[in-house]
Write a protein that holds these residues in place. Structure first.
Motif, PDB file in Angstrom:
ATOM      1  N   GLU A 141     -15.685  -7.193 -41.283  1.00 56.67           N
ATOM      2  CA  GLU A 141     -15.036  -5.908 -41.144  1.00 56.67           C
ATOM      3  C   GLU A 141     -16.119  -4.742 -40.620  1.00 56.67           C
ATOM      4  OE1 GLU A 141     -12.136  -2.842 -40.280  1.00 56.67           O
ATOM      5  OE2 GLU A 141     -11.614  -4.999 -40.598  1.00 56.67           O
ATOM      6  N   LEU A 142     -17.075  -4.669 -41.283  1.00 57.06           N
ATOM      7  CA  LEU A 142     -18.422  -3.730 -41.088  1.00 57.06           C
ATOM      8  C   LEU A 142     -19.020  -3.905 -39.434  1.00 57.06           C
ATOM      9  CD1 LEU A 142     -19.954  -3.109 -44.540  1.00 57.06           C
ATOM     10  CD2 LEU A 142     -18.702  -1.517 -43.119  1.00 57.06           C
ATOM     11  N   ARG A 143     -19.007  -5.309 -39.353  1.00 57.09           N
ATOM     12  CA  ARG A 143     -19.521  -5.679 -38.026  1.00 57.09           C
ATOM     13  C   ARG A 143     -18.653  -5.190 -36.698  1.00 57.09           C
ATOM     14  NH1 ARG A 143     -20.447 -10.858 -39.376  1.00 57.09           N
ATOM     15  NH2 ARG A 143     -22.144 -10.314 -40.415  1.00 57.09           N
ATOM     16  N   GLN A 144     -17.419  -5.399 -37.145  1.00 58.08           N
ATOM     17  CA  GLN A 144     -16.311  -4.548 -36.227  1.00 58.08           C
ATOM     18  C   GLN A 144     -16.449  -3.379 -35.861  1.00 58.08           C
ATOM     19  OE1 GLN A 144     -12.575  -6.367 -37.227  1.00 58.08           O
ATOM     20  NE2 GLN A 144     -13.033  -8.323 -37.132  1.00 58.08           N
TER      21      GLN A 144
ATOM     22  N   GLY B 107     -19.265  -1.898 -36.132  1.00 59.53           N
ATOM     23  CA  GLY B 107     -20.496  -1.348 -35.373  1.00 59.53           C
ATOM     24  C   GLY B 107     -21.519  -1.757 -36.250  1.00 59.53           C
ATOM     25  N   PHE B 108     -21.538  -2.232 -37.512  1.00 59.74           N
ATOM     26  CA  PHE B 108     -22.545  -2.002 -38.625  1.00 59.74           C
ATOM     27  C   PHE B 108     -23.178  -3.379 -38.285  1.00 59.74           C
ATOM     28  CE2 PHE B 108     -20.113   1.144 -40.068  1.00 59.74           C
ATOM     29  CZ  PHE B 108     -21.082   2.121 -40.581  1.00 59.74           C
ATOM     30  N   GLU B 109     -24.138  -3.459 -37.104  1.00 59.45           N
ATOM     31  CA  GLU B 109     -24.535  -4.910 -36.828  1.00 59.45           C
ATOM     32  C   GLU B 109     -26.074  -5.084 -37.272  1.00 59.45           C
ATOM     33  OE1 GLU B 109     -23.964  -5.248 -32.633  1.00 59.45           O
ATOM     34  OE2 GLU B 109     -21.998  -5.326 -33.048  1.00 59.45           O
ATOM     35  N   TYR B 110     -26.915  -3.915 -37.329  1.00 59.09           N
ATOM     36  CA  TYR B 110     -28.361  -4.067 -37.908  1.00 59.09           C
ATOM     37  C   TYR B 110     -28.538  -4.649 -39.222  1.00 59.09           C
ATOM     38  CZ  TYR B 110     -33.242  -2.464 -37.956  1.00 59.09           C
ATOM     39  OH  TYR B 110     -34.637  -2.356 -37.982  1.00 59.09           O
ATOM     40  N   ASP B 111     -29.261  -5.616 -39.568  1.00 59.58           N
ATOM     41  CA  ASP B 111     -29.425  -6.395 -40.759  1.00 59.58           C
ATOM     42  C   ASP B 111     -30.643  -5.688 -41.587  1.00 59.58           C
ATOM     43  OD1 ASP B 111     -30.003  -8.067 -42.906  1.00 59.58           O
ATOM     44  OD2 ASP B 111     -29.779  -9.686 -41.599  1.00 59.58           O
ATOM     45  N   TYR B 112     -30.329  -4.635 -42.398  1.00 61.48           N
ATOM     46  CA  TYR B 112     -31.094  -4.047 -43.309  1.00 61.48           C
ATOM     47  C   TYR B 112     -31.884  -5.003 -44.293  1.00 61.48           C
ATOM     48  CZ  TYR B 112     -30.629   0.586 -41.409  1.00 61.48           C
ATOM     49  OH  TYR B 112     -30.385   1.732 -40.563  1.00 61.48           O
ATOM     50  N   ASN B 113     -31.272  -6.037 -44.366  1.00 58.90           N
ATOM     51  CA  ASN B 113     -31.905  -7.043 -45.418  1.00 58.90           C
ATOM     52  C   ASN B 113     -33.321  -7.485 -44.915  1.00 58.90           C
ATOM     53  OD1 ASN B 113     -29.023  -7.457 -46.368  1.00 58.90           O
ATOM     54  ND2 ASN B 113     -30.237  -7.809 -48.130  1.00 58.90           N
TER      55      ASN B 113
ATOM     56  N   ASN C  38     -33.709   9.402 -44.211  1.00 56.52           N
ATOM     57  CA  ASN C  38     -33.203   9.058 -42.577  1.00 56.52           C
ATOM     58  C   ASN C  38     -31.996   8.287 -42.663  1.00 56.52           C
ATOM     59  OD1 ASN C  38     -35.212  10.452 -41.567  1.00 56.52           O
ATOM     60  ND2 ASN C  38     -36.622   8.863 -41.198  1.00 56.52           N
ATOM     61  N   HIS C  39     -31.356   7.978 -43.615  1.00 64.09           N
ATOM     62  CA  HIS C  39     -30.031   6.769 -43.744  1.00 64.09           C
ATOM     63  C   HIS C  39     -29.205   7.628 -44.943  1.00 64.09           C
ATOM     64  CE1 HIS C  39     -33.851   4.379 -43.011  1.00 64.09           C
ATOM     65  NE2 HIS C  39     -32.931   3.572 -42.095  1.00 64.09           N
ATOM     66  N   ASP C  40     -27.913   7.438 -44.169  1.00 69.57           N
ATOM     67  CA  ASP C  40     -26.631   7.780 -44.720  1.00 69.57           C
ATOM     68  C   ASP C  40     -25.842   6.583 -45.079  1.00 69.57           C
ATOM     69  OD1 ASP C  40     -27.069  10.577 -44.857  1.00 69.57           O
ATOM     70  OD2 ASP C  40     -26.403  10.587 -42.483  1.00 69.57           O
ATOM     71  N   ILE C  41     -25.263   6.440 -46.487  1.00 70.67           N
ATOM     72  CA  ILE C  41     -24.510   5.381 -46.722  1.00 70.67           C
ATOM     73  C   ILE C  41     -23.072   5.771 -46.460  1.00 70.67           C
ATOM     74  CG2 ILE C  41     -23.724   4.133 -48.815  1.00 70.67           C
ATOM     75  CD1 ILE C  41     -26.368   4.822 -50.211  1.00 70.67           C
ATOM     76  N   GLU C  42     -22.398   4.927 -45.468  1.00 74.40           N
ATOM     77  CA  GLU C  42     -21.175   5.538 -45.071  1.00 74.40           C
ATOM     78  C   GLU C  42     -20.202   4.539 -45.835  1.00 74.40           C
ATOM     79  OE1 GLU C  42     -20.720   5.719 -40.838  1.00 74.40           O
ATOM     80  OE2 GLU C  42     -21.905   7.523 -40.924  1.00 74.40           O
ATOM     81  N   HIS C  43     -20.568   3.559 -46.086  1.00 77.21           N
ATOM     82  CA  HIS C  43     -19.744   2.489 -46.786  1.00 77.21           C
ATOM     83  C   HIS C  43     -20.140   1.811 -47.866  1.00 77.21           C
ATOM     84  CE1 HIS C  43     -16.662   2.756 -43.521  1.00 77.21           C
ATOM     85  NE2 HIS C  43     -17.679   2.613 -42.672  1.00 77.21           N
TER      86      HIS C  43
ATOM     87  N   VAL D  99     -22.395  -4.395 -50.960  1.00 78.62           N
ATOM     88  CA  VAL D  99     -22.392  -4.105 -49.601  1.00 78.62           C
ATOM     89  C   VAL D  99     -22.425  -2.862 -49.115  1.00 78.62           C
ATOM     90  CG1 VAL D  99     -21.348  -4.777 -47.315  1.00 78.62           C
ATOM     91  CG2 VAL D  99     -21.287  -6.833 -49.331  1.00 78.62           C
ATOM     92  N   TYR D 100     -23.342  -2.581 -48.527  1.00 80.29           N
ATOM     93  CA  TYR D 100     -23.633  -0.983 -47.965  1.00 80.29           C
ATOM     94  C   TYR D 100     -23.528  -1.111 -46.517  1.00 80.29           C
ATOM     95  CZ  TYR D 100     -25.855  -0.006 -52.603  1.00 80.29           C
ATOM     96  OH  TYR D 100     -26.351   0.247 -53.773  1.00 80.29           O
ATOM     97  N   GLY D 101     -22.865  -0.266 -46.152  1.00 81.26           N
ATOM     98  CA  GLY D 101     -22.755  -0.028 -44.662  1.00 81.26           C
ATOM     99  C   GLY D 101     -23.632   1.487 -44.404  1.00 81.26           C
ATOM    100  N   ILE D 102     -24.668   1.356 -43.512  1.00 80.60           N
ATOM    101  CA  ILE D 102     -25.581   2.178 -43.694  1.00 80.60           C
ATOM    102  C   ILE D 102     -25.801   2.788 -42.228  1.00 80.60           C
ATOM    103  CG2 ILE D 102     -28.008   2.890 -44.020  1.00 80.60           C
ATOM    104  CD1 ILE D 102     -27.977   0.466 -46.032  1.00 80.60           C
ATOM    105  N   LYS D 103     -25.885   4.046 -42.023  1.00 80.44           N
ATOM    106  CA  LYS D 103     -26.290   4.703 -40.433  1.00 80.44           C
ATOM    107  C   LYS D 103     -27.489   5.477 -40.773  1.00 80.44           C
ATOM    108  CE  LYS D 103     -23.965   7.432 -36.948  1.00 80.44           C
ATOM    109  NZ  LYS D 103     -22.893   8.352 -36.467  1.00 80.44           N
ATOM    110  N   SER D 104     -28.507   5.285 -39.753  1.00 74.54           N
ATOM    111  CA  SER D 104     -29.629   5.925 -39.598  1.00 74.54           C
ATOM    112  C   SER D 104     -29.454   7.421 -38.883  1.00 74.54           C
ATOM    113  CB  SER D 104     -30.540   5.129 -39.059  1.00 74.54           C
ATOM    114  OG  SER D 104     -30.411   4.839 -37.776  1.00 74.54           O
ATOM    115  N   VAL D 105     -30.418   8.114 -39.150  1.00 70.19           N
ATOM    116  CA  VAL D 105     -30.157   9.662 -38.189  1.00 70.19           C
ATOM    117  C   VAL D 105     -30.349   9.179 -36.827  1.00 70.19           C
ATOM    118  CG1 VAL D 105     -31.127  10.933 -40.331  1.00 70.19           C
ATOM    119  CG2 VAL D 105     -32.790   9.971 -38.596  1.00 70.19           C
ATOM    120  N   ASP D 106     -31.054   8.135 -36.372  1.00 74.95           N
ATOM    121  CA  ASP D 106     -30.879   7.934 -34.947  1.00 74.95           C
ATOM    122  C   ASP D 106     -29.725   7.206 -34.422  1.00 74.95           C
ATOM    123  OD1 ASP D 106     -31.200   5.205 -35.813  1.00 74.95           O
ATOM    124  OD2 ASP D 106     -33.632   5.208 -34.764  1.00 74.95           O
ATOM    125  N   GLY D 107     -28.791   6.927 -35.171  1.00 72.19           N
ATOM    126  CA  GLY D 107     -27.576   6.432 -34.857  1.00 72.19           C
ATOM    127  C   GLY D 107     -27.352   4.769 -35.204  1.00 72.19           C
TER     128      GLY D 107
END
Length: 103
Positions: free
Chosen positions: A16-19, A21-27, A39-44, A60-68
């Motif tokens: 669901e997160l991938r759908q 747009g959460f595609e970057y792998d922070y692991n 520089n990171h916000d936890i959105e989910h 599972v964290y859905g994270i958005k960085s300040v650069d989008g």
């Protein structure tokens, strides 16, 4: 923070997160979080607890960085995991009370 969704499995949450747009792998790129936590916000946030085996528990964290950049980070649900990025994310949840990082 966006709404916290509840999924039956970690895989379902990741799909669901991938759908969304959460595609970057922070692991893989966990150093991004460690070096610049502000520089990171936890959105989910989604916590999955296995019914029979505590080893099946995960967050599972859905994270958005300040650069989008939008990505996910998955970690075991254990105070002794020792994963520095997981510790930083947990502290972000505690520090940023408006994020309400809980399930």
């Amino acid at each position: 923070m966006k709404p916290i969704y509840h999924y039956s499995t970690v895989s379902e949450a990741l799909n669901e997160l991938r759908q969304l747009g959460f595609e970057y792998d922070y692991n893989i790129h966990y150093e991004d979080i460690i070096k610049n936590p502000g520089n990171h916000d936890i959105e989910h946030v989604y916590r999955y607890e296995g019914d029979s085996d505590p080893g099946d528990s995960a967050i599972v964290y859905g994270i958005k960085s300040v650069d989008g950049k939008k990505g996910v980070f998955v970690t075991g649900f254990s105070a002794t995991s020792g994963n520095k990025a997981a510790i930083v994310l947990a502290k972000l949840c505690i520090t940023n009370s408006e994020n309400q990082c809980r399930t």
